[in-house]
Design a protein around this motif. Structure first.
Motif, short mmCIF file in Angstrom:
data_model
loop_
_atom_site.label_atom_id
_atom_site.label_comp_id
_atom_site.label_asym_id
_atom_site.label_seq_id
_atom_site.Cartn_x
_atom_site.Cartn_y
_atom_site.Cartn_z
N LYS A 227 -1.98 7.36 9.11
CA LYS A 227 -2.58 6.70 10.29
C LYS A 227 -3.74 5.82 9.85
O LYS A 227 -3.92 4.70 10.34
CB LYS A 227 -3.09 7.76 11.28
N GLU A 228 -4.55 6.33 8.92
CA GLU A 228 -5.75 5.60 8.50
C GLU A 228 -5.40 4.36 7.67
O GLU A 228 -5.92 3.27 7.91
CB GLU A 228 -6.62 6.56 7.67
N VAL A 229 -4.48 4.51 6.72
CA VAL A 229 -4.24 3.46 5.72
C VAL A 229 -3.12 2.50 6.12
O VAL A 229 -3.08 1.35 5.70
CB VAL A 229 -3.90 4.14 4.36
N GLN A 230 -2.19 2.99 6.93
CA GLN A 230 -1.00 2.24 7.33
C GLN A 230 -0.26 1.64 6.14
O GLN A 230 -0.12 0.42 6.01
CB GLN A 230 -1.40 1.14 8.32
N GLU B 60 -2.50 12.19 8.66
CA GLU B 60 -3.83 11.58 8.92
C GLU B 60 -4.04 10.35 8.05
O GLU B 60 -4.52 9.31 8.50
CB GLU B 60 -4.95 12.61 8.67
N LYS B 61 -3.69 10.49 6.77
CA LYS B 61 -3.93 9.38 5.83
C LYS B 61 -3.02 8.19 6.16
O LYS B 61 -3.44 7.03 6.05
CB LYS B 61 -3.69 9.87 4.39
N LYS C 150 0.85 -1.20 0.00
CA LYS C 150 0.00 0.00 0.00
C LYS C 150 0.88 1.24 0.00
O LYS C 150 1.93 1.25 0.65
CB LYS C 150 -0.85 0.03 1.28
N HIS D 224 -3.24 5.21 -2.54
CA HIS D 224 -4.15 6.21 -1.99
C HIS D 224 -3.59 7.57 -2.37
O HIS D 224 -2.56 7.99 -1.83
CB HIS D 224 -4.26 6.06 -0.47
N VAL E 264 0.67 5.77 0.11
CA VAL E 264 -0.04 7.04 0.13
C VAL E 264 0.82 8.01 -0.67
O VAL E 264 2.03 8.13 -0.41
CB VAL E 264 -0.20 7.55 1.58
#
Ligand code: B12
Length: 212
Positions: free
Chosen positions: A138-141, A135-136, A92, A122, A94
């Motif tokens: 933290k959310e997506v890891q 923030e992203k 994954k 993402h 970001v």
């Protein structure tokens, strides 16, 4: 194989019809991904010509806008041969263009190639603040964070973003790659990223190495 110099020149001269005609003919030959990547590089060189002519006051902001649209259309034409989408997710990430910078063509090219290689990407878009990155993450890891920027000032935003990631205690859980015209080895060290590149295909290879 199409003549890359002719393509670079046509992009530089903003000859939309010629560029799209050359690319459509190229795609129709069912080329390899490798060849498609060489064609992206030729387009990138054409954008450097546009930048030079802008600096010499031969092109204006309107021409930059048109160049942006032209390259987006060019990459859309090349998408089917830039990589075959795989259903297996290998990692994954970001990504975003950092705060203050609105350029997203290079980021979008990297995104397309990363997705084709199996990454779940993402994409936060353009002009993205350090807080939004944090923030992203933290959310997506994600395993990887990609930052893009072509303005010189983007380097400062990249540093601010890496610092914010550190302050949030997330630095050890992600690898960070920065991309875009002004990134250099020195800048990479200053910013505290793990790697830098001015070539999307090279960036994808790097990321594949990190998740393997
Ligand atoms: C098109 C363009 C625009 C378009 C952008 C449209 C869009 N949707 O992106 C528009 C019109 C919006 C624009 C606006 C401006 N622009 Co402009 N623009 C360009 C131009 C001509 C091409 C940029 C580009 O797309 N290059 C092609 C892509 C493919 O290359 P790339 O971004 O480097 O990406 C590749 C790699 O670096 C890598 N990569 C990129 N990101 C990432 C991320 C990761 C994680 C990875 C792994 C890899 C990776 O992959 C890509 C493919 O290999 C450049 C000239 C140049 N030499 O770059 C000027 C240029 C960047 N712009 C410039 C300027 C001055 C401006 C404006 C200030 C103009 C104005 N007076 O308003 C504004 C700034 C707006 C802002 N705040 O961002 C200057 C910047 C000067 C500087 N040193 O800071 C340049 C260099 C032109 C020049 N020579 O003066 N611009």
């Amino acid at each position: 194989m199409l003549d890359l110099n002719v393509l670079t020149e046509a992009v530089g001269e903003l000859e939309e019809e010629k560029v799209l005609d050359l690319l459509n003919k190229f795609v129709a030959t069912n080329p390899s991904e490798e060849d498609a990547r060489t064609v992206v590089n030729a387009c990138q060189k054409g954008m450097a010509i546009v930048g030079d002519l802008f600096e010499k006051n031969e092109y204006f902001v309107g021409d930059l806008i048109f160049a942006g649209e032209l390259l987006t259309a060019a990459i859309d034409t090349l998408k089917p041969v830039l990589g075959r989408d795989t259903s297996k997710v290998i990692g994954k990430m970001v990504i975003a263009t950092v705060e203050g910078d609105l350029h997203d063509i290079g980021k979008n090219i990297f995104k397309s190639m990363a997705e084709a290689a199996g990454f779940e990407v993402h994409d936060l878009g353009i002009d993205v603040s350090a807080e939004a990155f944090v923030e992203k993450i933290k959310e997506v890891q994600p395993q990887i964070v990609g930052m893009s920027g072509v303005l010189t000032l983007a380097l400062d935003s990249m540093k601010v973003t890496v610092d914010a990631i550190k302050d949030a205690g997330l630095r050890n859980s992600v690898k960070i790659v920065i991309g875009g015209n002004p990134v250099t080895e020195d800048a990479c060290k200053q910013i505290g990223a793990d790697a830098f590149t001015v070539n999307a295909a090279e960036g994808v290879k790097l990321c594949q190495g990190w998740v393997n």
